[in-house]
Design a protein around this motif. Structure first.
Motif, PDB file in Angstrom:
ATOM      1  N   LEU A 220       0.830  -1.197   0.000  1.00 19.06           N
ATOM      2  CA  LEU A 220       0.000   0.000   0.000  1.00 19.06           C
ATOM      3  C   LEU A 220       0.872   1.258   0.000  1.00 19.06           C
ATOM      4  CD1 LEU A 220      -3.010   0.891   0.262  1.00 19.06           C
ATOM      5  CD2 LEU A 220      -2.591   1.117   2.709  1.00 19.06           C
ATOM      6  N   VAL A 221       1.862   1.280   0.872  1.00 21.43           N
ATOM      7  CA  VAL A 221       2.734   2.457   0.972  1.00 21.43           C
ATOM      8  C   VAL A 221       3.448   2.720  -0.352  1.00 21.43           C
ATOM      9  CG1 VAL A 221       4.807   3.363   2.076  1.00 21.43           C
ATOM     10  CG2 VAL A 221       3.057   2.285   3.459  1.00 21.43           C
ATOM     11  N   VAL A 222       4.069   1.688  -0.918  1.00 22.01           N
ATOM     12  CA  VAL A 222       4.840   1.929  -2.146  1.00 22.01           C
ATOM     13  C   VAL A 222       3.929   2.242  -3.331  1.00 22.01           C
ATOM     14  CG1 VAL A 222       6.855   0.593  -1.435  1.00 22.01           C
ATOM     15  CG2 VAL A 222       5.061  -0.523  -2.752  1.00 22.01           C
ATOM     16  N   THR A 223       2.706   1.712  -3.316  1.00 19.05           N
ATOM     17  CA  THR A 223       1.799   1.977  -4.432  1.00 19.05           C
ATOM     18  C   THR A 223       1.287   3.412  -4.383  1.00 19.05           C
ATOM     19  OG1 THR A 223       1.185  -0.340  -4.441  1.00 19.05           O
ATOM     20  CG2 THR A 223      -0.246   1.144  -5.640  1.00 19.05           C
ATOM     21  N   VAL A 224       0.969   3.890  -3.185  1.00 19.07           N
ATOM     22  CA  VAL A 224       0.527   5.288  -3.058  1.00 19.07           C
ATOM     23  C   VAL A 224       1.644   6.226  -3.507  1.00 19.07           C
ATOM     24  CG1 VAL A 224      -0.048   7.097  -1.413  1.00 19.07           C
ATOM     25  CG2 VAL A 224      -1.181   4.887  -1.269  1.00 19.07           C
ATOM     26  N   ILE A 225       2.852   5.965  -3.037  1.00 11.22           N
ATOM     27  CA  ILE A 225       3.976   6.820  -3.428  1.00 11.22           C
ATOM     28  C   ILE A 225       4.181   6.749  -4.938  1.00 11.22           C
ATOM     29  CG2 ILE A 225       6.457   7.182  -3.188  1.00 11.22           C
ATOM     30  CD1 ILE A 225       6.184   6.185  -0.345  1.00 11.22           C
ATOM     31  N   GLY A 226       4.124   5.542  -5.481  1.00  7.20           N
ATOM     32  CA  GLY A 226       4.287   5.362  -6.924  1.00  7.20           C
ATOM     33  C   GLY A 226       3.248   6.159  -7.695  1.00  7.20           C
ATOM     34  N   ALA A 227       2.005   6.133  -7.227  1.00 10.43           N
ATOM     35  CA  ALA A 227       0.931   6.828  -7.930  1.00 10.43           C
ATOM     36  C   ALA A 227       1.148   8.339  -7.887  1.00 10.43           C
ATOM     37  CB  ALA A 227      -0.420   6.477  -7.320  1.00 10.43           C
ATOM     38  N   LEU A 228       1.593   8.850  -6.745  1.00 10.52           N
ATOM     39  CA  LEU A 228       1.768  10.300  -6.638  1.00 10.52           C
ATOM     40  C   LEU A 228       3.052  10.782  -7.310  1.00 10.52           C
ATOM     41  CD1 LEU A 228       0.444  10.985  -3.046  1.00 10.52           C
ATOM     42  CD2 LEU A 228      -0.657  11.495  -5.200  1.00 10.52           C
ATOM     43  N   ARG A 229       3.959   9.849  -7.584  1.00 10.34           N
ATOM     44  CA  ARG A 229       5.193  10.252  -8.255  1.00 10.34           C
ATOM     45  C   ARG A 229       5.127  10.041  -9.759  1.00 10.34           C
ATOM     46  NH1 ARG A 229      10.040   8.246  -4.321  1.00 10.34           N
ATOM     47  NH2 ARG A 229       9.913   9.961  -2.865  1.00 10.34           N
ATOM     48  N   SER A 230       3.915   9.859 -10.274  1.00  9.40           N
ATOM     49  CA  SER A 230       3.709   9.491 -11.668  1.00  9.40           C
ATOM     50  C   SER A 230       4.241  10.493 -12.688  1.00  9.40           C
ATOM     51  CB  SER A 230       2.223   9.335 -11.887  1.00  9.40           C
ATOM     52  OG  SER A 230       1.562  10.462 -11.337  1.00  9.40           O
ATOM     53  N   PHE A 231       5.439  10.949 -12.558  1.00  8.31           N
ATOM     54  CA  PHE A 231       5.974  11.949 -13.490  1.00  8.31           C
ATOM     55  C   PHE A 231       6.541  11.322 -14.761  1.00  8.31           C
ATOM     56  CE2 PHE A 231       9.616  14.200 -15.173  1.00  8.31           C
ATOM     57  CZ  PHE A 231       9.122  15.473 -15.370  1.00  8.31           C
ATOM     58  N   ASP A 232       7.390  10.321 -14.575  1.00  8.99           N
ATOM     59  CA  ASP A 232       8.162   9.773 -15.694  1.00  8.99           C
ATOM     60  C   ASP A 232       7.293   9.331 -16.870  1.00  8.99           C
ATOM     61  OD1 ASP A 232       9.900  10.067 -13.630  1.00  8.99           O
ATOM     62  OD2 ASP A 232      10.869   8.111 -13.840  1.00  8.99           O
ATOM     63  N   LEU A 233       6.279   8.519 -16.566  1.00  7.48           N
ATOM     64  CA  LEU A 233       5.477   7.960 -17.651  1.00  7.48           C
ATOM     65  C   LEU A 233       4.714   9.047 -18.397  1.00  7.48           C
ATOM     66  CD1 LEU A 233       4.135   4.678 -16.044  1.00  7.48           C
ATOM     67  CD2 LEU A 233       5.788   4.891 -17.888  1.00  7.48           C
ATOM     68  N   VAL A 234       4.154  10.000 -17.652  1.00  2.00           N
ATOM     69  CA  VAL A 234       3.404  11.071 -18.310  1.00  2.00           C
ATOM     70  C   VAL A 234       4.333  11.864 -19.217  1.00  2.00           C
ATOM     71  CG1 VAL A 234       2.107  13.197 -17.939  1.00  2.00           C
ATOM     72  CG2 VAL A 234       1.705  11.235 -16.462  1.00  2.00           C
ATOM     73  N   SER A 235       5.523  12.177 -18.694  1.00  6.69           N
ATOM     74  CA  SER A 235       6.465  12.961 -19.481  1.00  6.69           C
ATOM     75  C   SER A 235       6.876  12.228 -20.753  1.00  6.69           C
ATOM     76  CB  SER A 235       7.681  13.276 -18.609  1.00  6.69           C
ATOM     77  OG  SER A 235       8.784  13.603 -19.401  1.00  6.69           O
ATOM     78  N   ILE A 236       7.121  10.938 -20.647  1.00  9.63           N
ATOM     79  CA  ILE A 236       7.628  10.199 -21.799  1.00  9.63           C
ATOM     80  C   ILE A 236       6.530   9.848 -22.793  1.00  9.63           C
ATOM     81  CG2 ILE A 236       8.563   7.939 -22.450  1.00  9.63           C
ATOM     82  CD1 ILE A 236      10.137   8.558 -19.631  1.00  9.63           C
ATOM     83  N   MET A 237       5.381   9.434 -22.294  1.00 11.36           N
ATOM     84  CA  MET A 237       4.364   8.927 -23.204  1.00 11.36           C
ATOM     85  C   MET A 237       3.573  10.023 -23.899  1.00 11.36           C
ATOM     86  SD  MET A 237       3.185   5.603 -21.037  1.00 11.36           S
ATOM     87  CE  MET A 237       2.179   4.842 -22.293  1.00 11.36           C
ATOM     88  N   THR A 238       3.267  11.120 -23.194  1.00 11.77           N
ATOM     89  CA  THR A 238       2.401  12.126 -23.810  1.00 11.77           C
ATOM     90  C   THR A 238       2.854  13.560 -23.593  1.00 11.77           C
ATOM     91  OG1 THR A 238       1.057  12.311 -21.831  1.00 11.77           O
ATOM     92  CG2 THR A 238       0.366  10.688 -23.463  1.00 11.77           C
ATOM     93  N   ALA A 239       3.789  13.797 -22.687  1.00  9.58           N
ATOM     94  CA  ALA A 239       4.148  15.156 -22.276  1.00  9.58           C
ATOM     95  C   ALA A 239       2.902  15.932 -21.836  1.00  9.58           C
ATOM     96  CB  ALA A 239       4.892  15.895 -23.388  1.00  9.58           C
ATOM     97  N   GLY A 240       1.988  15.232 -21.187  1.00 13.54           N
ATOM     98  CA  GLY A 240       0.794  15.879 -20.648  1.00 13.54           C
ATOM     99  C   GLY A 240      -0.365  15.966 -21.629  1.00 13.54           C
ATOM    100  N   GLY A 241      -0.121  15.691 -22.891  1.00 13.44           N
ATOM    101  CA  GLY A 241      -1.135  15.871 -23.920  1.00 13.44           C
ATOM    102  C   GLY A 241      -2.091  14.702 -24.028  1.00 13.44           C
ATOM    103  N   PRO A 242      -3.021  14.660 -24.947  1.00 14.56           N
ATOM    104  CA  PRO A 242      -3.328  15.773 -25.850  1.00 14.56           C
ATOM    105  C   PRO A 242      -4.053  16.914 -25.134  1.00 14.56           C
ATOM    106  CG  PRO A 242      -4.842  13.953 -26.183  1.00 14.56           C
ATOM    107  CD  PRO A 242      -3.850  13.489 -25.169  1.00 14.56           C
TER     108      PRO A 242
END
Lengths: 297, 282
Positions: A220-242
């Motif tokens: 639970l702890v690592v999953t919550v942290i993982g979810a809130l740190r979700s920067f890398d995938l967003v940056s690489i896959m879409t850069a926040g778009g469309p």
């Protein structure tokens, strides 16, 4: 005699200070002070180079009317909720793999594989997996006469597509936690349960899961942290778009502070403070539990 | 054991299980298998859209030498090494000492210091981003491997201290008491008695920190730019921008970037899992 005792005593009170000093100084300098600096910067208008102008809570007031902020916040909530699926999925795979068939060790390592590789690679792999013209997903959909859909180009699907990619390594992580937990389950209790005719779900729910509690807590702890740190995938896959539809707070903050949209450090810091406050709920929850455990020892 | 060992089930079920296992594994790793296959295709296959059919030619050596000769991938990899190795050494050195101090001595505020490390460890990176970047700029270390490594050492020290402290707590206290009665100095107790016993913890953390830092992307983008200092994660991202639709090269680059942590994981699996699952068992 008494002199030497005094020196021993001094040594014992001085030793922890000396042993701690380098780590504490480093940590204060790079982690603890910057938290307070960020809170302070969030009250200023600053481009990162020129002079800072004090603006009070203006940045926060602006946030309240910022459409993009709400989109990011909403996406963060979706991330948090859906990321939790990694826990039951990890448990499911762990149960599936908890056998002693030939080659099991290798199978376990291979299932764990996605966690070891960088999120950059995971992101690239899935970007390509979702590719509307050649991606494997659309090839498979094609077999059933469906598609093609451009998951990452679609405002409704994009966040779910990225979360799905993130669930892949996260599930592997939860799986390994549960595999270790299952190895430590008391076999006598299982046998006792069998004698009492507990099987399948009942056994899992009443006998196994209670013993897996420490593993579930860490998952639970690592999953919550993982979810809130979700920067890398967003940056690489879409850069926040469309059109900014897949932004999360972590990414939106970065975009505001450093991207071509201008260097608004103060505004970015304000977003970071909000993210920090959300995380603080979990940190407090974790520290309270840890404090209780320590006192219980 | 739960679930019931498959050997105790019917033969049909055993067969089913043994067939399901490899199928499940292939499906689980399908995205990676696809990438590995693509990395040996020719550029012609890629433009023709032949992603899933039999490759017209196998370009294993050509693609992999291409990415090293025509792109700065080699220098990105080297930068990753230069960031990761000092971070592992630095964070472990600091946390061996701090973990020892927090585990062995009772002093005023010991819990406070310990909780500071634990809490700091969970902080979202974004709250540190602006000040840390500014700090690095002011020290003249922006866009340098040193600047990146220094921050990583500091941040990883939080997690490592938590780990080390709990590990030393599990060692027998009598050892230390006995040494003190003999009049052994405190730093000698640390160096000659505790440190040798910490080997498993050091191994576990070294492997974990290596993987975390090698795979770090966020700080690499915040504190570095350009091939002379960027590690491979950030480098791969910028290459991806240049190699539009050259998926065979993107795939080969991804595989190369993923290789070191994967190799470490397979070689030192026991330590890796011991580190990761700390606390998962009471």
């Amino acid at each position: 005699m008494s002199a030497s005792r005094a020196s021993r005593f001094n040594q014992r009170s001085l030793a922890p200070v000396l042993f701690l000093a380098p780590a504490v100084l480093f940590f204060l300098f790079y982690v603890i002070f910057p938290i307070f600096q960020s809170i302070q910067i969030s009250l200023y208008d600053w481009d990162g180079l020129g002079p800072k102008t004090y603006v009070g809570v203006d940045n926060y007031v602006e946030l309240m009317d910022d459409e993009a902020f709400y989109t990011s916040l909403k996406n963060n909530v979706i991330w948090l909720v859906l990321y939790m699926l990694a826990i039951p999925a990890g448990l499911f795979i762990a149960l599936f793999l908890n056998q002693t068939v030939f080659g099991m060790r290798l199978y376990k390592s291979l299932f764990f594989f996605p966690f070891v590789i960088s999120q950059v690679v995971v992101g690239l792999v899935f970007t390509w997996f979702y590719d509307p013209s050649y991606g494997l997903l659309n090839v498979i959909l094609g077999w059933f006469g469906m598609g093609p859909i451009a998951i990452l180009g679609d405002e409704t699907w994009v966040t779910y597509g990225i979360i799905f990619a993130g669930l892949w390594p996260q599930t592997a992580y939860c799986m390994i936690l549960y595999i270790t937990g299952l190895n430590a389950v008391d076999p006598e209790q299982i046998e006792a349960g069998r004698l009492d005719n507990a099987k399948g779900w009942k056994m899992l729910w009443y006998i196994i899961l209670p013993q897996l509690k420490p593993a579930t807590f860490i998952a639970l702890v690592v999953t919550v942290i993982g979810a809130l740190r979700s920067f890398d995938l967003v940056s690489i896959m879409t850069a926040g778009g469309p059109w900014g539809s897949s932004r999360v707070l972590a990414y939106y903050m970065y975009e505001k502070a450093f991207s071509e949209y201008g260097f608004r450090m103060g505004y970015g810091a304000a977003i970071a403070v909000v993210l920090f406050l959300i995380m603080m709920i979990y940190i407090t929850f974790f520290l309270v539990k840890m404090y209780r455990d320590e006192k219980g020892l | 054991m739960f679930p019931t060992p498959i050997e105790r089930r019917s033969v049909a079920l055993q067969r089913l299980y043994k067939t399901a296992l490899p199928i499940a594994m292939v499906m689980w790793l399908l995205p990676l298998i696809a990438v590995a296959l693509t990395s040996i295709r020719s550029a012609g296959d890629i433009t023709a859209g032949n992603y899933w059919g039999w490759p017209t030619s196998f370009n294993l050596i050509q693609n992999y030498s291409d990415i090293f000769t025509n792109t700065p991938l080699g220098s990105y990899m080297w930068n990753s090494v230069r960031v990761t190795v000092p971070t592992v050494i630095g964070a472990l050195a600091l946390s061996c000492m701090s973990g020892f101090a927090l585990a062995v001595y009772k002093f005023k505020g010991d819990m406070l210091v310990f909780f500071m490390f634990v809490a700091g460890n969970f902080v979202p990176f974004q709250i540190l981003m602006v000040p840390v970047r500014d700090l690095t700029l002011q020290m003249g270390l922006y866009n340098s491997v040193t600047g990146l490594a220094l921050f990583h050492i500091a941040f990883q020290t939080g997690f490592c201290t938590l780990f080390m402290r709990n590990f030393i707590r599990s060692l027998p206290v009598e050892l230390i008491e006995a040494a003190r009665v003999e009049g052994v100095k405190e730093w000698r107790i640390f160096w000659f008695i505790i440190l040798p016993l910490m080997r498993p913890a050091i191994a576990a953390l070294a492997v974990l920190v290596f993987t975390f830092i090698w795979n770090d992307y966020f700080w690499a983008t915040v504190l570095t730019q350009g091939a002379e200092s960027q590690p491979v994660t950030a480098g791969l991202y910028s290459l991806n921008g240049q190699w539009v639709a050259a998926w065979h090269l993107v795939s080969a680059g991804s595989i190369v970037a993923a290789l070191p942590p994967v190799a470490i994981f397979f070689l030192l699996q026991k330590h890796f899992i011991a580190g990761l699952t700390l606390g998962a068992v009471k």
